[in-house]
Motif scaffolding. Structure first.
Motif, mmCIF file in Angstrom:
data_model
loop_
_atom_site.group_PDB
_atom_site.id
_atom_site.type_symbol
_atom_site.label_atom_id
_atom_site.label_comp_id
_atom_site.label_asym_id
_atom_site.label_seq_id
_atom_site.Cartn_x
_atom_site.Cartn_y
_atom_site.Cartn_z
ATOM 1 N N THR A 96 0.804 -1.223 0.000
ATOM 2 C CA THR A 96 0.000 0.000 0.000
ATOM 3 C C THR A 96 0.836 1.271 0.000
ATOM 4 O O THR A 96 0.379 2.297 -0.477
ATOM 5 C CB THR A 96 -0.941 0.035 1.222
ATOM 6 O OG1 THR A 96 -0.151 -0.037 2.411
ATOM 7 C CG2 THR A 96 -1.929 -1.125 1.176
ATOM 8 N N LYS A 97 2.049 1.227 0.556
ATOM 9 C CA LYS A 97 2.888 2.422 0.626
ATOM 10 C C LYS A 97 4.316 2.039 0.273
ATOM 11 O O LYS A 97 4.846 1.059 0.793
ATOM 12 C CB LYS A 97 2.842 3.049 2.034
ATOM 13 C CG LYS A 97 1.444 3.429 2.493
ATOM 14 C CD LYS A 97 1.454 3.957 3.913
ATOM 15 C CE LYS A 97 0.046 4.214 4.417
ATOM 16 N NZ LYS A 97 -0.755 2.976 4.557
ATOM 17 N N THR A 157 0.509 12.234 7.109
ATOM 18 C CA THR A 157 -0.110 10.957 6.786
ATOM 19 C C THR A 157 0.127 9.995 7.932
ATOM 20 O O THR A 157 1.159 10.062 8.607
ATOM 21 C CB THR A 157 0.474 10.363 5.496
ATOM 22 O OG1 THR A 157 1.880 10.193 5.647
ATOM 23 C CG2 THR A 157 0.186 11.246 4.309
ATOM 24 N N TRP A 189 -7.441 5.664 4.385
ATOM 25 C CA TRP A 189 -6.906 5.003 3.194
ATOM 26 C C TRP A 189 -7.920 3.994 2.666
ATOM 27 O O TRP A 189 -8.201 3.920 1.480
ATOM 28 C CB TRP A 189 -5.620 4.248 3.528
ATOM 29 C CG TRP A 189 -4.451 5.066 3.941
ATOM 30 C CD1 TRP A 189 -3.808 5.023 5.147
ATOM 31 C CD2 TRP A 189 -3.739 6.030 3.153
ATOM 32 N NE1 TRP A 189 -2.760 5.899 5.166
ATOM 33 C CE2 TRP A 189 -2.692 6.524 3.949
ATOM 34 C CE3 TRP A 189 -3.898 6.518 1.869
ATOM 35 C CZ2 TRP A 189 -1.804 7.484 3.489
ATOM 36 C CZ3 TRP A 189 -3.014 7.472 1.409
ATOM 37 C CH2 TRP A 189 -1.984 7.948 2.220
ATOM 38 N N ASP A 216 6.543 7.391 -3.155
ATOM 39 C CA ASP A 216 7.516 8.468 -2.983
ATOM 40 C C ASP A 216 8.792 8.086 -3.723
ATOM 41 O O ASP A 216 9.508 7.172 -3.318
ATOM 42 C CB ASP A 216 7.809 8.690 -1.501
ATOM 43 C CG ASP A 216 8.656 9.940 -1.261
ATOM 44 O OD1 ASP A 216 9.267 10.433 -2.230
ATOM 45 O OD2 ASP A 216 8.704 10.407 -0.116
ATOM 46 N N TYR A 239 8.154 3.830 -0.091
ATOM 47 C CA TYR A 239 9.044 4.981 0.069
ATOM 48 C C TYR A 239 10.411 4.630 -0.522
ATOM 49 O O TYR A 239 11.127 3.794 0.028
ATOM 50 C CB TYR A 239 9.210 5.338 1.547
ATOM 51 C CG TYR A 239 7.960 5.773 2.248
ATOM 52 C CD1 TYR A 239 7.620 7.124 2.356
ATOM 53 C CD2 TYR A 239 7.111 4.852 2.821
ATOM 54 C CE1 TYR A 239 6.460 7.528 3.002
ATOM 55 C CE2 TYR A 239 5.956 5.235 3.465
ATOM 56 C CZ TYR A 239 5.639 6.575 3.560
ATOM 57 O OH TYR A 239 4.495 6.968 4.216
ATOM 58 N N LEU A 299 -1.545 0.062 -4.208
ATOM 59 C CA LEU A 299 -0.622 1.128 -3.848
ATOM 60 C C LEU A 299 -1.371 2.438 -3.632
ATOM 61 O O LEU A 299 -2.130 2.882 -4.490
ATOM 62 C CB LEU A 299 0.438 1.298 -4.931
ATOM 63 C CG LEU A 299 1.689 2.095 -4.556
ATOM 64 C CD1 LEU A 299 2.461 1.377 -3.460
ATOM 65 C CD2 LEU A 299 2.582 2.306 -5.777
ATOM 66 N N GLN A 300 -1.154 3.054 -2.463
ATOM 67 C CA GLN A 300 -1.818 4.309 -2.119
ATOM 68 C C GLN A 300 -0.854 5.475 -2.040
ATOM 69 O O GLN A 300 -1.232 6.611 -2.264
ATOM 70 C CB GLN A 300 -2.529 4.165 -0.769
ATOM 71 C CG GLN A 300 -3.601 3.099 -0.757
ATOM 72 C CD GLN A 300 -4.046 2.742 0.648
ATOM 73 O OE1 GLN A 300 -3.350 3.035 1.614
ATOM 74 N NE2 GLN A 300 -5.196 2.102 0.772
ATOM 75 N N LEU A 301 0.402 5.210 -1.683
ATOM 76 C CA LEU A 301 1.397 6.268 -1.546
ATOM 77 C C LEU A 301 2.671 5.833 -2.243
ATOM 78 O O LEU A 301 3.175 4.729 -1.995
ATOM 79 C CB LEU A 301 1.678 6.573 -0.072
ATOM 80 C CG LEU A 301 2.605 7.759 0.219
ATOM 81 C CD1 LEU A 301 2.261 8.374 1.575
ATOM 82 C CD2 LEU A 301 4.078 7.358 0.223
#
Length: 529
Positions: A5-6, A209, A232, A32, A8, A28-30
């Motif tokens: 889901t996230k 967040t 989310w 970076d 980085y 996938l929500q975030l």
């Protein structure tokens, strides 16, 4: 990784193209990707991610765009399909073409698009910061000093999902929205309209967040200011379970829930807005508490530690059944106007059953494991041992070590790449002076010797809390008692000492630790000495 889901990947100096395989991460929500050297076009596969809400792809060079390679290409096609997008930053790349002419991009701050010479927003003819837009903007949205402050606030003011509920709702109303009527329940008298709330849910108002959503600072025309978390997950079960599980919580050191709203797949929670960000920002933002002297700085940090201890003790010993927070960390401690602490983010909290130990172990094996935050997770999370209140005690101990040392638990400058707990433990086992571990801001010239002694004693309490074995950790009621004893007024200490001297003989055996009538089997055999 279809369940991811996230992701980085920022500040890793990665090069080459953005991998199109990311399009297979359907949840996938975030994303970076900032601070890298990606080149080439944005893969169209990213535009097919149905849940993507936050995307960052800024260059590592924010000053001179010519110093590194950066992603280039047309952005319109990949971004047009991202209906759930709430935050996007593609500044200082080489993007070109037209951005989608949607409400999201019409309200996107130009600072998030700066440095893309051929990027066009809308059909206007005026250019600013490398992007053309028909929008009229106030200086605060365009000028670099204000944009920098806004960007700093979004990066460092962490508002992860604060939660607490006033028991009786003060009102319930329905308001029509794009996806049908909004179901709105408020726990206080608040004269707010959903249109005013929704208008403020833009990327420029994102203040952080959390584990379960993105949080905005919302100001309504009639003068209300509060925080709104957009969850989310669109799961109605998750949303209502969180509200129901925390419905009885009301404590001066736990952030208060003001109400909630639901409409189709959108779930919003309304919280009290706290202006001074998080404990993490206080410790690692470079400015301290702004209290002035080292003595004042220590007083502020001590009261933060004590307030958080009160909050966790309330969850463990005053709530029936007990509540396990599951994600105690510096980012989840928010600070009010006078830097009073509020425990936040109950996205991973769960109610602990009163079943037998065998049944609890079976439940632990069957249920998904609670995922905390790296650096704060108790050792038992990595084994088959039962997760209990003592897991929260460990995380609290790490937060107190962070308060005392000013170092993040995963500080890369610690010797040998050690964890903060390992570093402190090795230092104490070598019988070195505990004062050497303290944050220099707390021991600056002028620091009172009595305050330094208090810091040593608080460090001893934290060391008990981070014991490797859960059974060796004290209960939170004991922790509160120990912390309160450390900073009692000197007059009260002298009075109690005189009373003990006249009424009791000198003890011949070690004094047993403080035990709470609520602590049951949760107290340890560790003494403060």
């Amino acid at each position: 990784m279809p369940e991811l889901t996230k992701l980085y990947l920022g500040r890793n100096r990665l090069t080459g193209g953005i991998p199109p395989e990311l399009g297979a991460c359907a949840k996938l929500q975030l994303l970076d990707l900032g601070g890298n050297g990606f080149s080439g076009a944005i893969p169209p596969e990213l535009g097919e991610l149905p849940s993507l809400e936050i995307a960052r792809s800024t260059s590592a060079a924010t000053g001179s765009p010519a110093t590194s390679r950066r992603a280039v290409g047309d952005t319109r096609a990949p971004l047009a399909a991202l209906q759930n997008l709430v935050t996007l930053n593609v500044s200082y790349n080489g993007f070109s073409g037209d951005l989608p002419d949607t409400p999201f991009f019409q309200k996107l701050p130009l600072s998030d698009l700066a440095g893309n010479r051929h990027l066009v927003v809308g059909d206007g003819s005026s250019r600013h910061g490398g992007a053309r837009s028909p929008r009229s903007r106030s200086p605060c949205q365009c000028c670099s000093p204000c944009s920098a402050r806004s960007s700093w606030r979004r990066r460092h003011t962490c508002w992860p999902a604060p939660t607490a509920i006033i028991p009786a709702p003060a009102g319930e109303r329905w308001s029509h929205g794009e996806g049908g009527p909004w179901e709105v329940t408020l726990y206080q008298k608040l004269d707010i309209a959903m249109d005013d709330v929704l208008r403020e849910l833009t990327s420029s108002n994102v203040i952080g967040t959390g584990s379960s959503g993105v949080v905005y600072r919302v100001e309504t025309p009639n003068g209300y200011t509060f925080a709104v978390k957009k969850m989310w997950s669109a799961s109605d079960e998750t949303f209502r379970s969180e509200i129901a599980a925390l419905g009885s919580i009301r404590h001066r050191n736990i952030v208060r829930l003001l109400g909630w709203a639901a409409n189709g797949g959108t779930r919003l929670l309304f919280y009290t807005y706290l202006p001074n960000g998080s404990l993490s920002g206080l410790l690692h933002g470079g400015g301290g508490s702004g209290k002035g002297s080292a003595n004042d700085e220590w007083a502020a940090r001590y009261h933060v530690a004590l307030g958080v201890a009160h909050a966790v003790a309330y969850l463990h010993h005053d709530c029936v059944p007990a509540i396990l927070h599951g994600d105690i960390k510096a980012m989840n401690v928010l600070l009010g106007p006078a830097y009073e602490p509020y425990l936040a983010d109950f996205g991973l909290a769960r109610v602990l059953s009163s079943a037998s130990p065998k049944q609890q172990l079976d439940d632990t094996i069957r249920q998904p494991r609670i995922a905390g935050s790296y650096g704060y997770i108790a050792p038992e999370y990595a084994s088959m041992q039962r997760i209990s209140e003592k897991s929260d005690v460990y995380s609290f101990g790490v937060v107190v070590l962070e308060i005392l040392t000013g170092r993040h638990p995963l500080d890369p400058t610690l010797p040998g790449g050690a964890h903060l707990v390992q570093w402190v433990r090795a230092h104490l086992q070598a019988t070195r002076d505990a004062a050497e571990l303290l944050d220099p801001r707390l021991t600056a010239p002028g620091a009172a010797a009595a305050d330094v002694q208090e810091m040593r004693q608080v460090l001893s309490v934290a060391a008990l809390c981070v014991a490797h074995r859960a059974d060796d950790r004290p209960a939170m009621t004991d922790v509160v008692a120990l912390l309160k004893e450390i900073r009692r007024p000197a007059a009260a200490r002298r009075r109690d000492d005189a009373t003990k001297t006249h009424s009791q003989p000198a003890p011949t055996q070690p004094v047993s630790p403080v035990r709470s009538p609520h602590s049951r089997d949760h107290s340890s055999s560790c003494s403060f000495a």
